[in-house]
Design a protein around this motif. Structure first.
Motif, PDB file in Angstrom:
ATOM      1  N   GLU A 163      28.486  82.675 112.456  1.00 32.25           N
ATOM      2  CA  GLU A 163      28.806  84.100 112.383  1.00 32.25           C
ATOM      3  C   GLU A 163      30.307  84.313 112.208  1.00 32.25           C
ATOM      4  O   GLU A 163      30.746  85.160 111.423  1.00 32.25           O
ATOM      5  CB  GLU A 163      28.314  84.755 113.672  1.00 32.25           C
ATOM      6  CG  GLU A 163      28.367  86.261 113.700  1.00 32.25           C
ATOM      7  CD  GLU A 163      27.815  86.779 115.018  1.00 32.25           C
ATOM      8  OE1 GLU A 163      28.626  87.088 115.905  1.00 32.25           O
ATOM      9  OE2 GLU A 163      26.572  86.856 115.168  1.00 32.25           O
ATOM     10  N   SER A 164      31.101  83.526 112.923  1.00 28.05           N
ATOM     11  CA  SER A 164      32.563  83.654 112.835  1.00 28.05           C
ATOM     12  C   SER A 164      33.060  83.291 111.437  1.00 28.05           C
ATOM     13  O   SER A 164      34.016  83.892 110.925  1.00 28.05           O
ATOM     14  CB  SER A 164      33.230  82.758 113.879  1.00 28.05           C
ATOM     15  OG  SER A 164      32.815  81.405 113.713  1.00 28.05           O
ATOM     16  N   ALA A 179      32.284  86.247 109.179  1.00 31.43           N
ATOM     17  CA  ALA A 179      33.182  87.351 109.496  1.00 31.43           C
ATOM     18  C   ALA A 179      34.558  87.118 108.874  1.00 31.43           C
ATOM     19  O   ALA A 179      35.161  88.023 108.290  1.00 31.43           O
ATOM     20  CB  ALA A 179      33.288  87.525 111.005  1.00 31.43           C
ATOM     21  N   THR A 231      28.467  97.961 108.475  1.00 27.81           N
ATOM     22  CA  THR A 231      27.319  97.040 108.494  1.00 27.81           C
ATOM     23  C   THR A 231      26.663  96.955 107.117  1.00 27.81           C
ATOM     24  O   THR A 231      26.318  95.863 106.656  1.00 27.81           O
ATOM     25  CB  THR A 231      26.285  97.505 109.532  1.00 27.81           C
ATOM     26  OG1 THR A 231      26.870  97.445 110.832  1.00 27.81           O
ATOM     27  CG2 THR A 231      25.043  96.614 109.500  1.00 27.81           C
ATOM     28  N   MET A 235      35.956  90.874 108.232  1.00 29.92           N
ATOM     29  CA  MET A 235      35.374  91.870 109.125  1.00 29.92           C
ATOM     30  C   MET A 235      35.234  91.300 110.525  1.00 29.92           C
ATOM     31  O   MET A 235      35.355  90.090 110.727  1.00 29.92           O
ATOM     32  CB  MET A 235      33.982  92.297 108.620  1.00 29.92           C
ATOM     33  CG  MET A 235      33.961  92.962 107.275  1.00 29.92           C
ATOM     34  SD  MET A 235      32.252  93.405 106.804  1.00 29.92           S
ATOM     35  CE  MET A 235      32.559  94.325 105.288  1.00 29.92           C
ATOM     36  N   SER A 236      34.947  92.183 111.477  1.00 33.53           N
ATOM     37  CA  SER A 236      34.680  91.714 112.832  1.00 33.53           C
ATOM     38  C   SER A 236      33.264  91.139 112.881  1.00 33.53           C
ATOM     39  O   SER A 236      32.456  91.335 111.955  1.00 33.53           O
ATOM     40  CB  SER A 236      34.819  92.864 113.828  1.00 33.53           C
ATOM     41  OG  SER A 236      33.806  93.834 113.614  1.00 33.53           O
ATOM     42  N   ARG A 237      32.939  90.477 113.975  1.00 32.31           N
ATOM     43  CA  ARG A 237      31.645  89.808 114.069  1.00 32.31           C
ATOM     44  C   ARG A 237      30.488  90.777 114.284  1.00 32.31           C
ATOM     45  O   ARG A 237      29.363  90.481 113.892  1.00 32.31           O
ATOM     46  CB  ARG A 237      31.685  88.775 115.201  1.00 32.31           C
ATOM     47  CG  ARG A 237      32.651  87.624 114.909  1.00 32.31           C
ATOM     48  CD  ARG A 237      32.803  86.684 116.085  1.00 32.31           C
ATOM     49  NE  ARG A 237      31.560  86.028 116.440  1.00 32.31           N
ATOM     50  CZ  ARG A 237      31.467  85.089 117.395  1.00 32.31           C
ATOM     51  NH1 ARG A 237      32.549  84.734 118.070  1.00 32.31           N
ATOM     52  NH2 ARG A 237      30.311  84.528 117.665  1.00 32.31           N
ATOM     53  N   THR A 238      30.748  91.942 114.886  1.00 36.46           N
ATOM     54  CA  THR A 238      29.644  92.865 115.189  1.00 36.46           C
ATOM     55  C   THR A 238      28.901  93.348 113.942  1.00 36.46           C
ATOM     56  O   THR A 238      27.665  93.229 113.868  1.00 36.46           O
ATOM     57  CB  THR A 238      30.142  94.071 116.000  1.00 36.46           C
ATOM     58  OG1 THR A 238      30.661  93.597 117.258  1.00 36.46           O
ATOM     59  CG2 THR A 238      29.003  95.045 116.260  1.00 36.46           C
TER      60      THR A 238
END
Length: 224
Positions: free
Chosen positions: A35-36, A39, A11, A44-47
């Motif tokens: 957001e996508s 990412a 993060t 990276m992943s969306r989280t």
């Protein structure tokens, strides 16, 4: 301040990368991003990206829009010019009035403590800690001035100044001169030199304004 011996979380890495894209102008002020998309851009992943954008929103760098992604924050140069003009005069008046009150060292302990906290933050190159101590200095200065109307007006504008500072905090030089200015204002108040306190603070605010405006222009973090 983050412990340099510990690896950064995903993060934190995402936050720093998005922040740098904003500062580099690759995520332009006023632009919208899903957001996508972010990412994918960061690989990276969306989280962690979602968590990073929430942190950056707290810093005033972007706005999280539910189901619509994020919008990169903008600032009006005209607004900042006007805000700094008012703050310069009101805070300089507060410095002058504080000097006229001939406070004791004990009365000025919090003001001195904020300067010492800024010095420690610079030594550690901890810009977030410096910004927090800088806020404390200006808040205490206005309180010492003893004018409740000045306090109310400055308080209304403080968040906008913090937002502008947050947008430029990591792209400006270390604020060594700012700390020197703060100490000069403190010394003038401590010795009861009202004219010097007012002038020292006016020069400090004018220099801070010039640094801020130049950075906003250079990195295009503004709207016309």
């Amino acid at each position: 301040m983050l412990d340099p011996s510990k690896p950064k979380t995903i993060t934190t890495q995402a936050m720093e990368k998005i922040r740098q894209l904003i500062f580099d102008g690759e995520l332009a002020a006023g632009s919208d991003h899903l957001e996508s998309e972010l990412a994918g851009r960061l690989g990276m992943s969306r989280t962690p990206v979602r968590e990073a954008t929430l942190m950056l929103a707290q810093q005033g760098l972007l706005e999280v829009r539910p189901r619509k992604g994020v919008r990169i924050a903008t600032l009006s140069l005209t607004d900042m010019e006007e805000i700094y003009a008012v703050l310069t005069e009101l805070e300089s008046l507060a410095a002058e009035e504080a000097a006229r009150k001939h406070y004791s060292k004990a009365d000025l302990a919090d003001l001195k403590a904020s300067i010492e906290a800024m010095d420690r933050a610079l030594n550690d190159e901890d810009r977030d800690a410096w910004a927090e101590a800088d806020d404390a200095f200006h808040t205490e200065l206005v309180r010492l001035g003893g004018n409740s109307r000045v306090q109310n007006i400055v308080s209304m504008m403080a968040n906008q100044v913090r937002r502008a500072r947050a947008m430029t905090l990591y792209i400006r030089p270390l604020p060594i001169k700012s700390n020197q200015d703060h100490r000069a204002v403190y010394d003038a108040i401590r010795t009861g030199d009202a004219a010097s306190a007012r002038e020292q603070h006016r020069l400090h605010r004018r220099h801070a304004r010039e640094v801020l405006i130049d950075l906003l222009k250079k990195h295009r973090l503004f709207q016309l």
